[in-house]
Design an enzyme around this catalytic site. Structure first.
Site, short mmCIF file in Angstrom:
data_model
loop_
_atom_site.label_atom_id
_atom_site.label_comp_id
_atom_site.label_asym_id
_atom_site.label_seq_id
_atom_site.Cartn_x
_atom_site.Cartn_y
_atom_site.Cartn_z
N TYR A 166 -1.25 -21.41 -13.25
CA TYR A 166 0.18 -21.28 -12.98
C TYR A 166 0.49 -20.24 -11.90
CZ TYR A 166 0.65 -24.17 -17.13
OH TYR A 166 0.55 -25.19 -18.04
N ARG B 231 4.88 -30.48 -23.46
CA ARG B 231 3.73 -29.90 -22.76
C ARG B 231 3.07 -28.91 -23.72
NH1 ARG B 231 -0.64 -28.52 -21.21
NH2 ARG B 231 -1.15 -27.93 -19.06
#
Lengths: 569, 569
Positions: free
Chosen positions: A409, A224
């Site tokens: 997030y 990622r």
């Protein structure tokens, strides 16, 4: 007329402020509609998946429906605009282009010799204000970095804003100046990985590989990346530690390895977006469409962050004024902005926090994709805080000011949308909730009745060092449950033993072999894990759906068909 | 014949080993069936609710169904037994009774002058082997302690085992010897409390009181006693600390108060069985039928356990050999067994664990029901480990060996029943999962349409110091959600500010005022909380159901009717 618009399109219309203007200048209605739709799926330049998904049938239908619904007014606008477009364009110099660098003066950019006035588009850009960084210059280096733009419909949108052409001399200069693809030095990857996005590279292993190995081989460990992989020379690498009474501490790689004891931790990392595809199935979210394998388990070795902070002068007095440890990566975008994140100070300095400045993964140097030469490993905490290619550590009263800490997030209520979201209202994700998924059989698999029994396998993990103590498996959609066998080591090896309370950083693999229920034509397999705080996974996805598609940890469900033996058919 | 038995009765039959004997001695089939049924609901003498629940309609139906189903054989057995019972009984001396104290010699007991041979009943006793402690003697003192026996059907069951009568002289001696009710010195309680069990005392406040006050007044704080409240003289009270290099440390109350700094913590305690009634609604469990108010919040002051352990010689070497801190209460049963529990050593010694040896609650001496003079307060951990009337602290490699640590207060899969349960397979509950409930309106309440809006109130809390960061409320059964307003202080006072990460010990109160949806005749109100590890509550009760009825933290649901205005009717 509006009554013929389908509800999806209604939603798009209602949410797009741009449309309410119905511009009187060049009527760029079609691109406005298109970009609004895109904006619903993405509001961050860092989010590389959003433009891509715009190519899917779902997206095309939404726009088609929208255009059909808005009817005659839009059709007229498009027609008129098309006519304008065919006219010859004036020629501009680079200097003239560069004089348009603000909303007041207009925002002009160039692309392959064309000059575009994108002033009106700025407010609608999925990546937000970042588009202003390109003002007065060429789009190419930005689009090389944010490869999501390299799609036909983005070019179509751009073409609507064309106002002229760059003169030949300046175009030649531009071409020689333009930077190479910043991703050109990204490392080779194993072809088995399922790629969610190429630039930056985001990929997960096939699920069945995951459950075959307690330690995920580095090549299969999910990747990622938020930006291009930086090239770091280990000989000149320097780690800076700021914000402590000892003043700035600078450590070479060699010093990091020799001045501090080497500490090894087996820890699972999970992306906040793991299993996002299940949220997308409920309602489209913004983010890469991860399956169930944005999670992997490795052994990490390095210096303890605690030891380095103590060496830099950390003491109880610091704890009174500071609350966070910020990390900056060496990966950066064209503007020089680096990836950044922070974790709570008490996690960083706790003897039991096991936070590492890791220089080894699975017994070898960190691979380039995993942060070579040094990354942070924050066991029990969301992947996004495990900053790779670590350049700087800052002890601070504040959280990282980075986009990823402040405006990404984070979790929200299913009722919160991109118009109502207030990123200040939610805490940055740190510890993750309890999670499990079925890695085999795959959804839609067919089992022969003659095999008589079925083995179901999967993984389970919880954040914050909470140990998974049980995995329940159902073959009937959750009506009845059996307890799976759990293991916490490589198959055939002795288990590592119960980790100390609060330090269960590694996942558990589990499996269960059950007889095929007589008469059943289909099995609705479900798993759910329980951690040692007895937190359970929620039953369904919709009530935990959130606009960013993070924290997707509802029961995992896999449907399997049972094929009767030939002789019985 | 068995085909006519309903499935509930089938279950009872299958699970009752006693029935398979079909005794040839006195054919005590009816009590065997009855006690087996009771055993399904209870297997612990400490569990005072189980016999009580046997009086409910559900229970009567089960037994009626069972008896009807087993038909002729049982009917014959009952008839024959009734005839035997009417014969005159022989007279025994206490000495003869006392010679029957084992399964080999027979197990005899006396009750109000009757002599009973309960040998066959021992294996079926809901409280297990503990019944053998009464062998050869009088039942009265035990039944005074375990008041659950004082019910008509228990006497009926006993009568089936009558074999004789005690001689007059020994009966007279017994009467003068018999101890007083051990609960006679229990303190007075506030009449507003809803009593779940009187002896030992277990009661909860009405839910609407809970949400009116961030700090629960001590009189309203839920009471969960396992045994009679001990009378402790503060002048002679001594706390013993064992298992550390410093040897036995003994502290008077005065020393505890003066040798160690006084530390104050606001912490919520919750019983593992809070909201058990919702699990009972799915399928009967074993335990007190708590509503949603076996949770309260108070301010506690005392010495830090960490400081006391350090004074007794705790050091890093201890951490290498020990893993638990055991607590023993001064409350004991007739056999002298004290209440006991343990917590992980790292919680006990952590600077951030905030474990107290508390001598004050809400600014005053601890009330008798809450552990006077000293109790343990383990913030973030299930009530059962917060040992009251603390007598002894033992640092050990092992968990407490007490019934409550080993064979109670653990969570199991919904598929685990009393025949398959292995208490060794599950960890003792310590940190509790995220929880929330609606305190107002009450389930079944009626709201006038003319009031136009509705205020919903409740509490939310999570174990392990995880802060509740959001409460979602739905008025339509979970289809759509709104975010509630949260407060973390007394109403009208400034909030206490964000607690340090991992030390959010106090609950949050929340409320939301929403317009009554037009046209709705009923509201299906649901709440669910999210903590800062983003753990969520599970959607439904059945998949987290467990045989002991603990950890009941599914979404809380309350249904409210909307009454249209008179003029519209």
């Amino acid at each position: 007329m509006l009554s013929v618009i389908n509800s999806g399109a209604m939603l798009l219309l209602r949410r797009c402020r741009g449309l309410t203007l119905l511009s009187t200048r060049r009527l760029p209605v079609a691109p406005a509609v298109a970009s609004c739709a895109v904006r619903l799926r993405s509001s961050s330049a860092e989010d590389q998946g959003s433009y891509q998904r715009a190519h899917r049938p779902g997206w095309r239908h939404a726009v088609a429906g929208l255009l059909a619904g808005t009817g005659a007014v839009l059709a007229y606008g498009l027609h008129q605009h098309k006519a304008e477009q065919e006219a010859a364009y004036p020629i501009f110099s680079q200097e003239e282009v560069t004089s348009h660098r603000s909303l007041q003066d207009g925002v002009w950019v160039t692309y392959k010799g064309g000059v575009y006035d994108i002033t009106e588009f700025v407010a609608m850009h999925p990546g937000g204000d970042k588009i202003l960084l390109a003002a007065g210059g060429a789009l190419e280096p930005f689009w090389a970095l944010y490869a999501v733009h390299n799609q036909e419909h983005v070019l179509e949108m751009l073409s609507e804003y064309k106002v002229g052409e760059l003169n030949a001399e300046d175009l030649k200069k531009q071409k020689t100046m333009q930077t190479l693809d910043p991703y050109s030095s990204d490392p080779e990857r194993h072809p088995v990985l399922r790629i969610n996005n190429l630039k930056p590279f985001n990929a997960e292993p096939p699920p069945e590989i995951l459950s075959d190995s307690f330690i995920t081989p580095s090549a299969f460990f999910f990747k990622r990346n938020h930006l291009p992989v930086p090239q770091v020379d280990p000989a000149t690498y320097l780690l800076q530690v700021e914000g402590l009474p000892g003043g700035l501490l600078t450590l070479s790689l060699e010093e990091l390895k020799t001045r501090f004891p080497k500490h090894t931790v087996t820890a699972t990392l999970q992306c906040a977006g793991n299993r996002r595809s299940e949220m997308n199935a409920v309602k489209q979210v913004k983010g890469l469409n991860w399956g169930i394998a944005a999670i992997s388990n490795a052994t990490w070795s390095g210096a303890r962050l605690r030891d380095v902070l103590l060496a830099a002068g950390y003491g109880p007095d610091v704890a009174r004024r500071a609350g966070h440890v910020q990390f900056e990566g060496l990966d950066k975008d064209v503007t020089g902005t680096t990836y950044g994140a922070s974790i709570p100070l008490n996690k960083a300095v706790s003897e039991e926090g096991d936070v590492l400045l890791a220089y080894e993964m699975n017994g070898a140097d960190l691979p380039a994709d995993h942060g070579y030469p040094v990354r942070v490993v924050v066991p029990g905490v969301v992947g996004a805080r495990n900053v790779k290619w670590l350049g700087k550590i800052i002890v601070s009263a504040d959280e990282s000011s980075s986009h990823w800490q402040q405006n990404d997030y984070k979790g929200f209520s299913p009722g919160t949308d991109w118009d109502t979201v207030n990123f200040k209202s939610a805490p940055a994700i740190q510890e993750l909730p309890v999670q499990s998924a079925i890695t085999a059989p795959a959804d839609g698999a067919v089992v022969d009745r003659s095999s008589e029994e079925l083995t179901v396998k999967g993984y389970a993990w919880s954040g914050g060092g909470r140990e998974v103590v049980r995995v329940d498996v159902s073959l009937d959609g959750g009506k009845t449950w059996q307890v799976a066998q759990i293991r916490s080591s490589e198959k055939g090896q002795a288990p590592e033993g119960t980790p100390p309370t609060g330090r269960a950083w590694a996942w558990k693999l589990w499996e269960i072999t059950a007889p095929l229920p007589p008469g059943a034509k289909e099995l609705k397999i479900v798993c759910k894990a329980v951690d040692n705080s007895y937190n359970m996974q929620p039953d369904t996805v919709a009530p935990i759906w959130n606009l960013r598609g993070v924290l997707s940890n509802a029961w995992h469900r896999v449907n399997v068909k049972i094929r009767e033996d030939e002789r019985e058919e």
